[in-house]
Design a protein around this motif. Structure first.
Motif, mmCIF file in Angstrom:
data_model
loop_
_atom_site.group_PDB
_atom_site.id
_atom_site.type_symbol
_atom_site.label_atom_id
_atom_site.label_comp_id
_atom_site.label_asym_id
_atom_site.label_seq_id
_atom_site.Cartn_x
_atom_site.Cartn_y
_atom_site.Cartn_z
ATOM 1 N N ARG A 181 -2.144 5.565 -2.707
ATOM 2 C CA ARG A 181 -3.277 4.637 -2.751
ATOM 3 C C ARG A 181 -4.083 4.693 -1.463
ATOM 4 O O ARG A 181 -5.309 4.573 -1.466
ATOM 5 C CB ARG A 181 -2.757 3.205 -2.982
ATOM 6 C CG ARG A 181 -3.854 2.175 -3.087
ATOM 7 C CD ARG A 181 -3.270 0.794 -3.288
ATOM 8 N NE ARG A 181 -4.297 -0.234 -3.236
ATOM 9 C CZ ARG A 181 -4.062 -1.541 -3.202
ATOM 10 N NH1 ARG A 181 -2.818 -1.985 -3.260
ATOM 11 N NH2 ARG A 181 -5.051 -2.407 -3.135
ATOM 12 N N ILE A 191 0.858 -1.187 0.000
ATOM 13 C CA ILE A 191 0.000 0.000 0.000
ATOM 14 C C ILE A 191 0.895 1.237 0.000
ATOM 15 O O ILE A 191 1.771 1.372 0.849
ATOM 16 C CB ILE A 191 -0.915 0.039 1.248
ATOM 17 C CG1 ILE A 191 -1.847 -1.187 1.270
ATOM 18 C CG2 ILE A 191 -1.733 1.326 1.270
ATOM 19 C CD1 ILE A 191 -2.911 -1.175 0.192
ATOM 20 N N THR A 192 0.693 2.116 -0.960
ATOM 21 C CA THR A 192 1.464 3.357 -1.037
ATOM 22 C C THR A 192 0.661 4.486 -0.397
ATOM 23 O O THR A 192 -0.569 4.388 -0.272
ATOM 24 C CB THR A 192 1.760 3.727 -2.493
ATOM 25 O OG1 THR A 192 0.514 3.967 -3.166
ATOM 26 C CG2 THR A 192 2.516 2.606 -3.196
ATOM 27 N N TYR A 236 -9.501 0.201 5.657
ATOM 28 C CA TYR A 236 -8.446 -0.711 5.241
ATOM 29 C C TYR A 236 -8.543 -2.037 5.993
ATOM 30 O O TYR A 236 -8.668 -2.066 7.212
ATOM 31 C CB TYR A 236 -7.060 -0.101 5.498
ATOM 32 C CG TYR A 236 -5.953 -1.086 5.197
ATOM 33 C CD1 TYR A 236 -5.719 -1.506 3.890
ATOM 34 C CD2 TYR A 236 -5.192 -1.637 6.212
ATOM 35 C CE1 TYR A 236 -4.739 -2.439 3.610
ATOM 36 C CE2 TYR A 236 -4.198 -2.556 5.948
ATOM 37 C CZ TYR A 236 -3.977 -2.952 4.632
ATOM 38 O OH TYR A 236 -3.006 -3.889 4.363
ATOM 39 N N HIS A 295 -7.255 6.916 -0.882
ATOM 40 C CA HIS A 295 -8.553 6.573 -1.451
ATOM 41 C C HIS A 295 -9.213 5.382 -0.758
ATOM 42 O O HIS A 295 -10.229 4.876 -1.224
ATOM 43 C CB HIS A 295 -8.389 6.268 -2.944
ATOM 44 C CG HIS A 295 -7.782 7.412 -3.728
ATOM 45 N ND1 HIS A 295 -8.486 8.549 -4.044
ATOM 46 C CD2 HIS A 295 -6.529 7.592 -4.213
ATOM 47 C CE1 HIS A 295 -7.706 9.382 -4.714
ATOM 48 N NE2 HIS A 295 -6.495 8.825 -4.822
#
Length: 258
Positions: A239, A235-236, A246, A242
């Motif tokens: 990213r 996960i960056t 999670y 948005h």
């Protein structure tokens, strides 16, 4: 299954690096890759073992055929108990046996290459600074923040935020990003940031088990509330902006077991 003749760490640092690689691989099998690991441990198959490799990879396979083997072998038959126990208990049991195997391999290399007392002591000290696989898998590692924050709580009536909120540097409540550097030389502000950094340092990644570092991007699972390096769960920061809720790989893959 890597043969000792093909890979021989000869110094304390090399053995420790070997230990860390194998440990990370096995933690992946029991956390982020748990669904795949579960499926491979079919009780209908023969005795199976969980192997970790210095390359941070893992494998479920049959034990080595040669006797004695090149390296100590992991616990046999981990697959037989899969459906006879609660999944959490089964994973914890595999984790305990994995910890024992990692120590056996590390000290096998130490014995093979003649580590003296001080070298063995230093190797164990380096190993002991890391949480065990069992601690990572079971969530048994707790942050010792109560004693540290007791004094500061006496001087403030405002409740101290939870560790999850403390690690937030931006409005998104589930992301842990590096804290910005203070813009002035106020000693009190710097002291509070240092204290917060110390507390975060006890946080462990749920995938690799490594400690928190302020210069790395972290993300927290909204289901199990474990923290992960962004790179460990792919996960960056871009990213993450948005993602409304999670779920870590383990929580995403959870389903009812028979």
């Amino acid at each position: 299954m890597d043969a000792a003749g093909q890979y021989n760490p000869r110094t304390v640092e090399e053995v420790f690096r070997d230990f860390k690689g194998r440990r990370i691989g096995m933690i992946k099998a029991l956390t982020t890759d748990v669904e795949e690991f579960y499926q491979q441990c079919d009780p209908e198959k023969e005795n199976l073992c969980l192997y970790g490799f210095p390359t941070e990879q893992w494998e479920v396979n049959l034990p080595a055929e040669e006797v004695p083997p090149e390296l100590p072998e992991p616990a046999l038959g981990i697959n037989f108990a899969r459906d006879g126990m609660q999944e959490k208990d089964w994973l914890s049991l595999v984790a305990v046996h994995s910890d024992a195997w990692l120590l056996a391999v590390a000290f096998y290399f130490g014995a093979r290459f003649g580590f003296e007392k001080n070298d063995r002591k230093r190797l164990f000290s380096m190993i002991n600074d890391l949480p065990t696989i069992f601690e990572v898998v079971s969530g048994a590692v707790k942050k010792p923040v109560k004693e540290k924050t007791a004094a500061s709580n006496l001087s403030s009536t405002k409740p101290k935020p939870s560790p999850k909120v403390q690690r937030v540097a931006e409005p998104q409540p589930k992301f842990a990003k590096p804290l910005p550097a203070p813009k002035d030389d106020d000693d009190e502000e710097e002291g509070s940031l240092d204290e917060e950094e110390d507390e975060h340092g006890d946080t462990l990644c749920g995938a690799c088990g490594e400690n928190y570092a302020s210069d790395e991007f972290w993300i927290c699972c909204d289901i199990c509330e474990k923290w992960f390096h962004g790179k460990c769960v792919k996960i960056t920061p871009a990213r993450a902006e948005h993602i409304k809720q999670y779920k870590c790989p383990a929580c995403s893959n959870k389903r009812a077991r028979p």
